[in-house]
Design a protein around this motif. Structure first.
Motif, PDB file in Angstrom:
ATOM      1  N   ASP A 108      -2.537   8.985   9.980  1.00  0.00           N
ATOM      2  CA  ASP A 108      -1.135   9.325   9.764  1.00  0.00           C
ATOM      3  C   ASP A 108      -0.588  10.237  10.858  1.00  0.00           C
ATOM      4  OD1 ASP A 108      -0.889   7.885   7.367  1.00  0.00           O
ATOM      5  OD2 ASP A 108      -1.773   9.537   6.218  1.00  0.00           O
ATOM      6  N   ASP A 109      -1.419  10.583  11.842  1.00  0.00           N
ATOM      7  CA  ASP A 109      -0.998  11.511  12.894  1.00  0.00           C
ATOM      8  C   ASP A 109      -0.945  10.822  14.257  1.00  0.00           C
ATOM      9  OD1 ASP A 109      -3.720  11.132  13.010  1.00  0.00           O
ATOM     10  OD2 ASP A 109      -4.211  13.225  13.431  1.00  0.00           O
ATOM     11  N   ILE A 110      -0.424   9.599  14.296  1.00  0.00           N
ATOM     12  CA  ILE A 110      -0.396   8.818  15.526  1.00  0.00           C
ATOM     13  C   ILE A 110       0.357   9.536  16.656  1.00  0.00           C
ATOM     14  CG2 ILE A 110       0.340   6.648  16.587  1.00  0.00           C
ATOM     15  CD1 ILE A 110      -2.111   6.451  14.735  1.00  0.00           C
ATOM     16  N   PRO A 111       1.519  10.158  16.411  1.00  0.00           N
ATOM     17  CA  PRO A 111       2.188  10.862  17.527  1.00  0.00           C
ATOM     18  C   PRO A 111       1.293  11.913  18.171  1.00  0.00           C
ATOM     19  CG  PRO A 111       3.696  10.617  15.683  1.00  0.00           C
ATOM     20  CD  PRO A 111       2.346  10.202  15.183  1.00  0.00           C
TER      21      PRO A 111
ATOM     22  N   SER B 201       0.839  -1.187   0.000  1.00  0.00           N
ATOM     23  CA  SER B 201       0.000   0.000   0.000  1.00  0.00           C
ATOM     24  C   SER B 201       0.885   1.251   0.000  1.00  0.00           C
ATOM     25  CB  SER B 201      -0.901  -0.001   1.245  1.00  0.00           C
ATOM     26  OG  SER B 201      -0.105   0.238   2.409  1.00  0.00           O
ATOM     27  N   ASP B 202       0.239   2.412   0.206  1.00  0.00           N
ATOM     28  CA  ASP B 202       0.993   3.660   0.274  1.00  0.00           C
ATOM     29  C   ASP B 202       1.916   3.720   1.484  1.00  0.00           C
ATOM     30  OD1 ASP B 202      -0.208   4.508  -2.018  1.00  0.00           O
ATOM     31  OD2 ASP B 202      -1.688   5.801  -1.037  1.00  0.00           O
ATOM     32  N   TYR B 203       1.831   2.727   2.351  1.00  0.00           N
ATOM     33  CA  TYR B 203       2.698   2.704   3.537  1.00  0.00           C
ATOM     34  C   TYR B 203       4.171   2.731   3.149  1.00  0.00           C
ATOM     35  CZ  TYR B 203       3.665   1.600   8.460  1.00  0.00           C
ATOM     36  OH  TYR B 203       4.071   1.647   9.765  1.00  0.00           O
ATOM     37  N   HIS B 204       4.490   2.255   1.940  1.00  0.00           N
ATOM     38  CA  HIS B 204       5.893   2.234   1.514  1.00  0.00           C
ATOM     39  C   HIS B 204       6.464   3.644   1.357  1.00  0.00           C
ATOM     40  CE1 HIS B 204       4.171   3.106  -2.458  1.00  0.00           C
ATOM     41  NE2 HIS B 204       5.380   3.468  -2.817  1.00  0.00           N
ATOM     42  N   LEU B 205       5.605   4.658   1.298  1.00  0.00           N
ATOM     43  CA  LEU B 205       6.084   6.030   1.151  1.00  0.00           C
ATOM     44  C   LEU B 205       6.847   6.501   2.384  1.00  0.00           C
ATOM     45  CD1 LEU B 205       2.930   7.601  -0.554  1.00  0.00           C
ATOM     46  CD2 LEU B 205       5.067   6.844  -1.649  1.00  0.00           C
ATOM     47  N   ARG B 206       6.765   5.764   3.473  1.00  0.00           N
ATOM     48  CA  ARG B 206       7.530   6.098   4.675  1.00  0.00           C
ATOM     49  C   ARG B 206       9.016   5.770   4.520  1.00  0.00           C
ATOM     50  NH1 ARG B 206       4.144   5.769   9.866  1.00  0.00           N
ATOM     51  NH2 ARG B 206       1.996   6.005   9.129  1.00  0.00           N
ATOM     52  N   ILE B 207       9.347   4.986   3.503  1.00  0.00           N
ATOM     53  CA  ILE B 207      10.764   4.660   3.272  1.00  0.00           C
ATOM     54  C   ILE B 207      11.486   5.916   2.799  1.00  0.00           C
ATOM     55  CG2 ILE B 207      12.377   3.247   1.942  1.00  0.00           C
ATOM     56  CD1 ILE B 207      10.155   1.146   1.715  1.00  0.00           C
ATOM     57  N   GLN B 208      12.490   6.334   3.530  1.00  0.00           N
ATOM     58  CA  GLN B 208      13.239   7.551   3.221  1.00  0.00           C
ATOM     59  C   GLN B 208      14.458   7.283   2.345  1.00  0.00           C
ATOM     60  OE1 GLN B 208      14.156   9.035   7.124  1.00  0.00           O
ATOM     61  NE2 GLN B 208      11.993   9.309   7.680  1.00  0.00           N
ATOM     62  N   ARG B 209      14.851   6.050   2.285  1.00  0.00           N
ATOM     63  CA  ARG B 209      16.068   5.710   1.550  1.00  0.00           C
ATOM     64  C   ARG B 209      15.742   5.512   0.075  1.00  0.00           C
ATOM     65  NH1 ARG B 209      20.355   1.226   3.239  1.00  0.00           N
ATOM     66  NH2 ARG B 209      21.493   1.069   1.290  1.00  0.00           N
ATOM     67  N   PRO B 210      16.474   6.154  -0.838  1.00  0.00           N
ATOM     68  CA  PRO B 210      16.195   5.980  -2.268  1.00  0.00           C
ATOM     69  C   PRO B 210      16.663   4.618  -2.770  1.00  0.00           C
ATOM     70  CG  PRO B 210      18.119   7.386  -1.963  1.00  0.00           C
ATOM     71  CD  PRO B 210      17.563   7.135  -0.596  1.00  0.00           C
ATOM     72  N   GLY B 211      16.045   4.185  -3.854  1.00  0.00           N
ATOM     73  CA  GLY B 211      16.502   2.982  -4.545  1.00  0.00           C
ATOM     74  C   GLY B 211      16.034   1.672  -3.965  1.00  0.00           C
ATOM     75  N   VAL B 212      15.056   1.687  -3.050  1.00  0.00           N
ATOM     76  CA  VAL B 212      14.534   0.440  -2.485  1.00  0.00           C
ATOM     77  C   VAL B 212      13.437  -0.087  -3.408  1.00  0.00           C
ATOM     78  CG1 VAL B 212      13.399  -0.652  -0.524  1.00  0.00           C
ATOM     79  CG2 VAL B 212      15.094   1.161  -0.134  1.00  0.00           C
ATOM     80  N   GLU B 213      13.716  -1.197  -4.091  1.00  0.00           N
ATOM     81  CA  GLU B 213      12.733  -1.781  -4.999  1.00  0.00           C
ATOM     82  C   GLU B 213      11.702  -2.562  -4.198  1.00  0.00           C
ATOM     83  OE1 GLU B 213      12.499  -4.577  -9.040  1.00  0.00           O
ATOM     84  OE2 GLU B 213      14.416  -4.279  -8.003  1.00  0.00           O
ATOM     85  N   ILE B 214      10.436  -2.382  -4.532  1.00  0.00           N
ATOM     86  CA  ILE B 214       9.351  -3.103  -3.873  1.00  0.00           C
ATOM     87  C   ILE B 214       8.627  -3.941  -4.919  1.00  0.00           C
ATOM     88  CG2 ILE B 214       7.272  -2.918  -2.462  1.00  0.00           C
ATOM     89  CD1 ILE B 214       8.286  -0.188  -1.562  1.00  0.00           C
ATOM     90  N   ILE B 215       8.516  -5.220  -4.659  1.00  0.00           N
ATOM     91  CA  ILE B 215       8.010  -6.168  -5.658  1.00  0.00           C
ATOM     92  C   ILE B 215       6.848  -6.941  -5.058  1.00  0.00           C
ATOM     93  CG2 ILE B 215       8.607  -8.181  -7.073  1.00  0.00           C
ATOM     94  CD1 ILE B 215      11.601  -7.142  -6.655  1.00  0.00           C
ATOM     95  N   SER B 216       5.793  -7.083  -5.810  1.00  0.00           N
ATOM     96  CA  SER B 216       4.635  -7.878  -5.397  1.00  0.00           C
ATOM     97  C   SER B 216       4.640  -9.210  -6.135  1.00  0.00           C
ATOM     98  CB  SER B 216       3.332  -7.138  -5.691  1.00  0.00           C
ATOM     99  OG  SER B 216       3.238  -5.963  -4.917  1.00  0.00           O
TER     100      SER B 216
END
Length: 391
Positions: free
Chosen positions: A273-276, A52-67
């Motif tokens: 998205d505002d859990i804190p 899902s859009d949860y992957h947008l939390r990844i800050q590091r570039p170049g992380v491939e996500i495969i389904s």
């Protein structure tokens, strides 16, 4: 520079999970990738289902996500798709997680992935206590293929060694970490949250965060909330219930509260998205799970300076020190849970002291950098070239 003289590419780690969506395991994986040194390893996330859009939390570039797009039930074709994916990626290492991913160890071995790690973050929903003969046999059969195990709680570490038969030297207990800058105590009045009238003046907010699945047992929390008003006679004009998260049990909780005439005192907004910010509006945090690995949300609540009432299951007792940073209660016991919550309502100073101690413990023991360093040590030890034996 000629091809023969080119420096070797940064080695790749494939992280195999069921699905990349809101969840403690997934949050821990993203935190890990974001905090590992970027020059040591590259990362790819292979999802047996999808993401899902949860992957947008990844800050590091170049992380491939495969389904892999595995269908429900037995989907024999997904094994071929996974094998082909691993052959294409050619990772140095695979890190599988939980029962849903452990079969990937066999596919990785056949695909020539030399280094293999498996993590246990919590047992399967259909085997909360690890007693299934079928699942134990599967883990035992695949155990020789696994170079190292990681357990997120002492409970899971003991189970891997004593029940599954993993060698103690091949098991490492690594706690989850928490961002103590993002999750911090309330600095003033709580921000206005929820529908009009929810956060009233002097409100006492009982809160929880997580997937509203059966194993998380938020229904027991809703029952305890009703008991606080119906039997402990706590004032309706102050008591509030906040449960952030979505899942199949959300509607059951809403129905129960509505039947008790208390739905206007509760706010169950679904995924947020505002859990804190939501946690800083709470006065006490509840984790009512039937089973748990190592709860990220408990750590986040402790970092926020909240006292925690949690069930005495899985890794919860590792985090919550009863009578010191919170209270441990038996699972599926709404009356006992209500008693614990009543204590914090009646004794505000107790809630403050437990919350402060929890915050100090997080700062000392559960930083994200400490978690990343522990994983890095496991990865580096496996990746290090074999040294010749002396003597």
């Amino acid at each position: 520079m000629s091809p023969d003289n080119e420096p070797p590419a940064t080695p790749l780690i494939v992280h195999l999970i069921h699905r990349l969506d809101v969840g403690g395991l997934e949050n821990g994986l993203i935190n890990l990738i974001n905090h590992l040194p970027p020059d040591r390893y590259r990362h790819a996330i292979v999802c047996l289902r999808d993401y899902s859009d949860y992957h947008l939390r990844i800050q590091r570039p170049g992380v491939e996500i495969i389904s892999i797009n595995k269908r429900e039930g037995k989907d024999w074709a997904h094994y071929l798709r996974l094998f082909q994916t691993l052959k294409r990626l050619r990772p140095l290492m695979i890190h599988t997680r939980n029962l849903s991913g452990i079969e990937g160890q066999l596919l990785a071995a056949v695909a020539g992935v030399r280094l293999r790690v498996h993590g246990e973050h919590g047992r399967d929903i259909n085997d909360l206590h690890g007693l299934s003969r079928k699942y134990r046999l599967l883990r035992k059969l695949l155990r020789p293929l696994i170079g190292h195990f990681i357990a997120v709680s002492k409970d899971l570490e003991t189970w891997l060694i004593g029940t599954i038969g993993a060698r103690p030297q091949r098991v490492t207990h690594i706690c989850n970490g928490v961002d103590s800058l993002q999750f911090h105590p309330r600095l003033g009045p709580p921000a206005a949250i929820g529908p009009d009238g929810f956060l009233c003046e002097d409100a006492f907010v009982i809160g929880s965060v997580g997937r509203m699945a059966e194993v998380k047992d938020h229904l027991t929390l809703a029952q305890a909330f009703i008991l606080l008003i119906a039997e402990h006679a706590l004032p309706r004009d102050r008591l509030r219930l906040l449960i952030a998260g979505d899942g199949p049990c959300r509607q059951a909780c809403l129905d129960l509260l509505r039947q008790a005439g208390m739905d206007e005192l509760a706010w169950l907004p679904g995924n947020r998205d505002d859990i804190p910010q939501l946690m800083r509006a709470m006065d006490v945090f509840v984790q009512p799970s039937l089973a748990e690995g190592m709860s990220n949300t408990i750590l986040e609540a402790m970092a926020t300076g909240l006292p925690v009432v949690a069930t005495a299951v899985g890794g919860n007792p590792d985090l919550v020190r009863g009578g010191w940073t919170g209270t441990l209660v038996p699972p599926s016991s709404p009356a006992v849970l209500a008693d614990a919550l009543n204590d914090y309502y009646q004794l505000p100073a107790l809630a403050v002291s437990h919350g402060q101690r929890g915050r100090r413990r997080v700062l000392a023991e559960y930083s994200l950098n400490a978690m990343a360093d522990a994983y890095l040590a496991v990865y580096d030890a496996l990746a290090a070239p074999t040294r010749p034996m002396k003597g």
